[in-house]
Design an enzyme around this catalytic site. Structure first.
Site, PDB file in Angstrom:
ATOM      1  N   CYS A   1       0.842  -1.202   0.000  1.00 20.70           N
ATOM      2  CA  CYS A   1       0.000   0.000   0.000  1.00 20.70           C
ATOM      3  C   CYS A   1       0.877   1.252   0.000  1.00 20.70           C
ATOM      4  CB  CYS A   1      -0.877  -0.023   1.245  1.00 20.70           C
ATOM      5  SG  CYS A   1      -2.031   1.330   1.277  1.00 20.70           S
TER       6      CYS A   1
ATOM      7  N   GLU B   1      -5.753  -7.789  -2.471  1.00 20.56           N
ATOM      8  CA  GLU B   1      -5.725  -8.053  -1.022  1.00 20.56           C
ATOM      9  C   GLU B   1      -4.812  -7.042  -0.361  1.00 20.56           C
ATOM     10  OE1 GLU B   1      -3.527 -10.169   2.374  1.00 20.56           O
ATOM     11  OE2 GLU B   1      -2.732  -9.599   0.428  1.00 20.56           O
TER      12      GLU B   1
ATOM     13  N   ARG C   1      -6.530 -13.084  11.493  1.00 18.34           N
ATOM     14  CA  ARG C   1      -5.749 -12.364  10.489  1.00 18.34           C
ATOM     15  C   ARG C   1      -6.730 -11.656   9.563  1.00 18.34           C
ATOM     16  NH1 ARG C   1      -0.622 -13.037   8.984  1.00 18.34           N
ATOM     17  NH2 ARG C   1       0.014 -12.275   6.959  1.00 18.34           N
TER      18      ARG C   1
ATOM     19  N   ARG D   1      -7.945  -9.369   6.829  1.00 15.35           N
ATOM     20  CA  ARG D   1      -7.408  -8.760   5.616  1.00 15.35           C
ATOM     21  C   ARG D   1      -8.553  -8.230   4.776  1.00 15.35           C
ATOM     22  NH1 ARG D   1      -3.518  -8.796   8.076  1.00 15.35           N
ATOM     23  NH2 ARG D   1      -1.391  -9.339   7.511  1.00 15.35           N
TER      24      ARG D   1
END
Ligand SMILES: C[S@@+](CC[C@H](N)C(=O)[O-])C[C@H]1O[C@@H](n2cnc3c(N)ncnc32)[C@H](O)[C@@H]1O
Length: 486
Positions: free
Chosen positions: A125, A164, A215, A217
């Site tokens: 990102c 993702e 986790r 995401r």
């Protein structure tokens, strides 16, 4: 573990790894191969690749910059020709692979990338510039790796795009970035929801691809529309909600079932100083007679009758200091004696421990509700920079690149306190370990790679929802097989 069989029959079954689930009459569904082609950008160690192959896909191109990841990738997918794995994604989209280089035109991009139906990318990102606002959404992302992804999307027009990223991408601090990503895909003729799909493996049952790891995401699930599609059609619905899969309760996970036996404690055991901290807190939780330990962090530095709370202390901190004082007052006799004891080979008092080890967060009430049950050795401890947090031995927090976070108690491991092995960490990502083994990369590198990887079960779960929504021929094939099997 209770399993909702009705649910299993309604869904496309998850092709299991043999060590997770033993026998499954429908596991032959996995034999569907080459039903679609995909590309794997920012491929890492191939989390997307494993998931797409399990759904019947064939990888026609991967891009990964890091040589150690590429080694694992090649070793994991030995049938994939090495020339299909390129290094920098910018080699596919720019004249030179540097940030300032000119973009290639669509024909040149198509000449470098084989035709494909699905584009997968777990991309780093980067902030988008706001200055491009007046010039349209594409300009805003210029110079970033997202821009390169979109160049490929625009040139190659894959049917499906699956992106993702970390959960924060859909958080309040990144609303502009999120909106730009969605807008870019809609501009390119894709249908995508406004709301992010957020999912974590611990919310999915083992049959649905789950694993005992939290986790979260974010996934962007996009489908190409006919060229004449309306603006309305480009606003898709959120395909997966962040909730447990049907009939599943995440508290049913037992991490013990996912561990190996006979792990070498010389290699994976905890350090003597860590044992010292845990021994001291074990004596503490067992010495307090109350059935319920407080939910607020217990802090040795705040065990005092007269708490001095300086002006300007935030309310939450003042409350926490007062509560610690009250707790100390109720158990003063025991705590005073405990504070004088010495621990470990260095004969340390608790007051001598580093600050982060003078604090305990008890979050294990579900597993050990009464004073008699209390035993750190049956729990999981997270040695966090802010304190020691103890939790039930059900599921673990997210694997991250650093390894010093979770340690498993002796009653969980069957031996002594220890960390997860790389093989166990791979299992929590549902990534087969053989590729790591064959590649010969060291443990430290494996932990880092797994900490960056995407969870295979979660990718598979959300992708299935996208393919079914788009009525993809390969999803119908799965359904047909399923009805035959069922
Ligand atoms: C978040 S990780 C993705 C991990 C992957 N999804 C997996 O399952 O292992 C991002 C990856 O992008 C790679 N990367 C960063 N910049 C790149 C570039 N310009 N071209 C290709 N790969 C790049 C990094 O080396 C890293 O492995």
């Amino acid at each position: 573990v209770p399993i909702c069989t009705a649910n299993v029959q309604l869904r496309i079954p998850f092709p299991r790894q043999p060590e997770l689930v033993s026998s499954d009459p429908m596991s032959n569904v996995r034999s569907v191969t080459g039903a679609f082609r995909f590309i794997d950008l920012f491929a890492g160690v191939g989390g997307f690749h494993h998931a797409m192959s399990a759904l019947g896909g064939e990888c026609v191109l991967a891009a990964e910059l890091d040589p150690a990841c590429r080694r694992v990738y090649l070793a994991s997918f030995p049938d994939m020709p090495a020339e299909r794995i390129c290094t920098d994604i910018r080699q596919l989209t720019r004249v030179e692979p540097d940030a300032e280089a000119d973009e290639l035109d669509a024909d040149e991009i198509r000449a470098r990338i084989p035709e494909h139906d699905v584009l997968c990318a777990g991309f780093p990102c980067q902030p988008f510039s706001k200055s491009g606002f007046q010039h349209g959404v594409r300009d805003k992302t210029r110079g970033t790796l997202f821009f390169d992804i979109m160049s490929i999307v625009i040139a190659c027009q894959p049917e499906y795009v699956i992106l993702e990223n970390v959960r924060n991408l859909a958080g309040p601090r990144h609303t502009e970035t999120w909106a730009t990503i969605i807008e870019s895909l809609r501009d390119a003729g894709y249908r995508v929801a406004d709301e992010p799909v957020v999912m974590t493996p611990h919310l999915l049952s083992p049959e649905d691809g789950g694993a005992p790891q939290v986790r979260d995401r974010v996934f962007v699930l996009a489908r190409r529309l006919r060229p004449a599609s309306s603006e309305d059609e480009r606003h898709g619905i959120q395909l997966v909600a962040r909730q447990p899969s049907d009939g599943w309760d995440p508290d049913w996970w037992r991490i013990k079932d996912h561990l190996d036996e006979d792990v070498d404690l010389n290699e994976y055991g905890i350090r003597p100083i860590e044992q010292t901290w845990l021994d001291a807190w074990q004596a503490f939780i067992q010495g307090i007679p109350d059935d319920t330990l407080p939910g607020f962090p217990l802090w040795v530095d705040a065990f005092t009758l007269k708490q001095r709370i300086p002006n300007g202390t935030p309310q939450w901190k003042a409350d926490f200091l007062r509560k610690n004082s009250g707790f100390y007052a109720r158990h003063r006799e025991f705590i005073d004696e405990w504070l004088t004891r010495t621990w470990g080979p260095l004969n340390l008092r608790v007051g001598d421990f580093v600050p982060s080890r003078r604090k305990l967060e008890w979050q294990a009430r579900k597993a050990q509700p009464g004073a008699k049950d209390r035993d750190l050795e049956g729990l999981v401890a997270h040695l966090r920079p802010s304190g020691i947090r103890v939790k039930p031995p059900s599921y673990l927090p997210a694997l991250v690149a650093i390894t010093q976070t979770s340690v498993l108690g002796p009653r969980v491991t069957g031996t002594g306190w220890r960390r997860l092995t790389p093989r166990e960490a791979a299992r929590l990502q549902r990534i087969p370990f053989d590729g790591f083994e064959r590649s010969g990369v060291n443990d430290k590198t494996i932990y880092r790679q797994l900490g960056n990887a995407v969870n295979v079960g979660v990718v598979q779960y959300v992708s299935e929802a996208l393919f079914l929504d788009g009525d993809a021929p390969w999803s119908r094939r799965h359904e047909t097989l399923l009805s035959v099997a069922g």
